[in-house]
Design a protein around this motif. Structure first.
Motif, PDB file in Angstrom:
ATOM      1  N   TYR A  72      20.661  27.372  48.726  1.00  0.00           N
ATOM      2  CA  TYR A  72      21.971  26.918  48.255  1.00  0.00           C
ATOM      3  C   TYR A  72      22.791  28.096  47.746  1.00  0.00           C
ATOM      4  CZ  TYR A  72      20.518  21.970  48.426  1.00  0.00           C
ATOM      5  OH  TYR A  72      20.107  20.718  48.832  1.00  0.00           O
ATOM      6  N   THR A  75      24.162  30.242  50.618  1.00  0.00           N
ATOM      7  CA  THR A  75      25.336  29.642  51.255  1.00  0.00           C
ATOM      8  C   THR A  75      26.583  29.860  50.406  1.00  0.00           C
ATOM      9  OG1 THR A  75      24.014  27.965  52.383  1.00  0.00           O
ATOM     10  CG2 THR A  75      26.344  27.483  52.057  1.00  0.00           C
ATOM     11  N   LEU A 176      25.781  32.133  58.270  1.00  0.00           N
ATOM     12  CA  LEU A 176      25.943  30.849  57.581  1.00  0.00           C
ATOM     13  C   LEU A 176      25.283  29.724  58.379  1.00  0.00           C
ATOM     14  CD1 LEU A 176      29.596  30.979  56.214  1.00  0.00           C
ATOM     15  CD2 LEU A 176      27.549  30.465  54.877  1.00  0.00           C
ATOM     16  N   ASN A 180      22.250  27.404  57.034  1.00  0.00           N
ATOM     17  CA  ASN A 180      22.397  25.944  57.003  1.00  0.00           C
ATOM     18  C   ASN A 180      21.247  25.261  57.746  1.00  0.00           C
ATOM     19  OD1 ASN A 180      24.757  26.013  55.524  1.00  0.00           O
ATOM     20  ND2 ASN A 180      26.088  26.018  57.316  1.00  0.00           N
ATOM     21  N   ARG A 181      20.845  25.809  58.908  1.00  0.00           N
ATOM     22  CA  ARG A 181      19.710  25.243  59.639  1.00  0.00           C
ATOM     23  C   ARG A 181      18.430  25.357  58.817  1.00  0.00           C
ATOM     24  NH1 ARG A 181      22.198  28.052  63.747  1.00  0.00           N
ATOM     25  NH2 ARG A 181      20.607  29.703  63.749  1.00  0.00           N
ATOM     26  N   THR A 183      18.224  25.397  55.637  1.00  0.00           N
ATOM     27  CA  THR A 183      18.294  24.424  54.541  1.00  0.00           C
ATOM     28  C   THR A 183      17.895  23.032  55.029  1.00  0.00           C
ATOM     29  OG1 THR A 183      20.071  25.708  53.496  1.00  0.00           O
ATOM     30  CG2 THR A 183      19.799  23.413  52.790  1.00  0.00           C
TER      31      THR A 183
END
Length: 229
Positions: A72, A75, A176, A180-181, A183
């Motif tokens: 988190y 990101t 990014l 995100n993947r 996460t």
């Protein structure tokens, strides 16, 4: 190292004998360059990369819940870095990778301009350096990894021209997307897939010389502070 020196470094040297003047000027020039080079780094970019490395280490140990906060944070900091002055546009095939970190064999560099963010740096010295200079380089690299840019520049003052600085830059959108993947995989309790996504971030880094940084990457100076948790 070949950054352009500020005229301020010559102040007070004009009264010295010619030989001493030249030596002193050269030393001050190199000290200036060490600080100048690091000013191109993105504080948020550095912190994001530290978060990514931390999360990957946790995921490689088979854990997922402990990796989520770092992902988190990565990101959030990458997003902040993308809004700061340190971001720049360039096609990968124009980046001139540093010879110490060439592109992988078979890699085809993209020709479409994308946004890049400086996320780290490395100081490289020759094998013939004196032990105290090798120790200074090791300390400076540890400080850079921890995001302590100004401390690293001060440490390198004892090394001067005997070292080169190269910078790691990351493609912002691609990075990014990979985070995100990672996460999503982490929240689904798939640590191996999440770690593989973060490995894609590391594989996408391009290392450039300080000469390229000087001409292509905006100077962060003292204007940027890292995003807090």
């Amino acid at each position: 190292m070949r950054l352009i020196a500020s005229l301020a470094v010559v102040t007070g040297l004009v009264a010295a004998p010619l030989g001493a003047h030249a030596a002193s000027l050269h030393t001050d020039w190199e000290k200036y360059k060490a600080t100048r080079a690091f000013n191109h780094l993105s504080a948020d970019g550095q912190r994001a990369m530290a978060d990514i490395l931390n999360a990957k280490q946790i995921l490689d140990a088979g854990q997922t819940d402990a990796a989520i906060p770092a992902l988190y944070d990565a990101t959030k900091r990458l997003t902040a870095a993308g809004k700061a002055n340190g971001k720049f546009m360039a096609a990968e095939n124009s980046l001139q990778p540093a010879p110490q970190h060439p592109a992988p064999s078979g890699h085809i560099a993209g020709t479409t301009p994308v946004a890049w963010v400086p996320v780290g740096g490395e100081v490289i010295g020759s094998e013939t350096l004196a032990p105290e200079k090798k120790a200074a380089i090791s300390t400076a690299n540890a400080q850079l990894k921890a995001g302590k840019t100004q401390q690293a520049a001060q440490t390198l003052q004892v090394v001067a021209e005997d070292a080169d600085f190269i910078m790691a830059i990351a493609p912002l959108d691609q990075t990014l997307g990979a985070v995100n993947r990672a996460t999503v995989f982490t929240e689904a309790r798939h640590p191996q897939d999440a770690s593989a996504a973060l490995q894609q971030v590391l594989d996408s880094l391009v290392f450039v010389s300080e000469d390229f940084a000087e001409t292509a990457i905006p100077d962060q100076g003292q204007k940027q502070a890292p995003t807090g948790k």
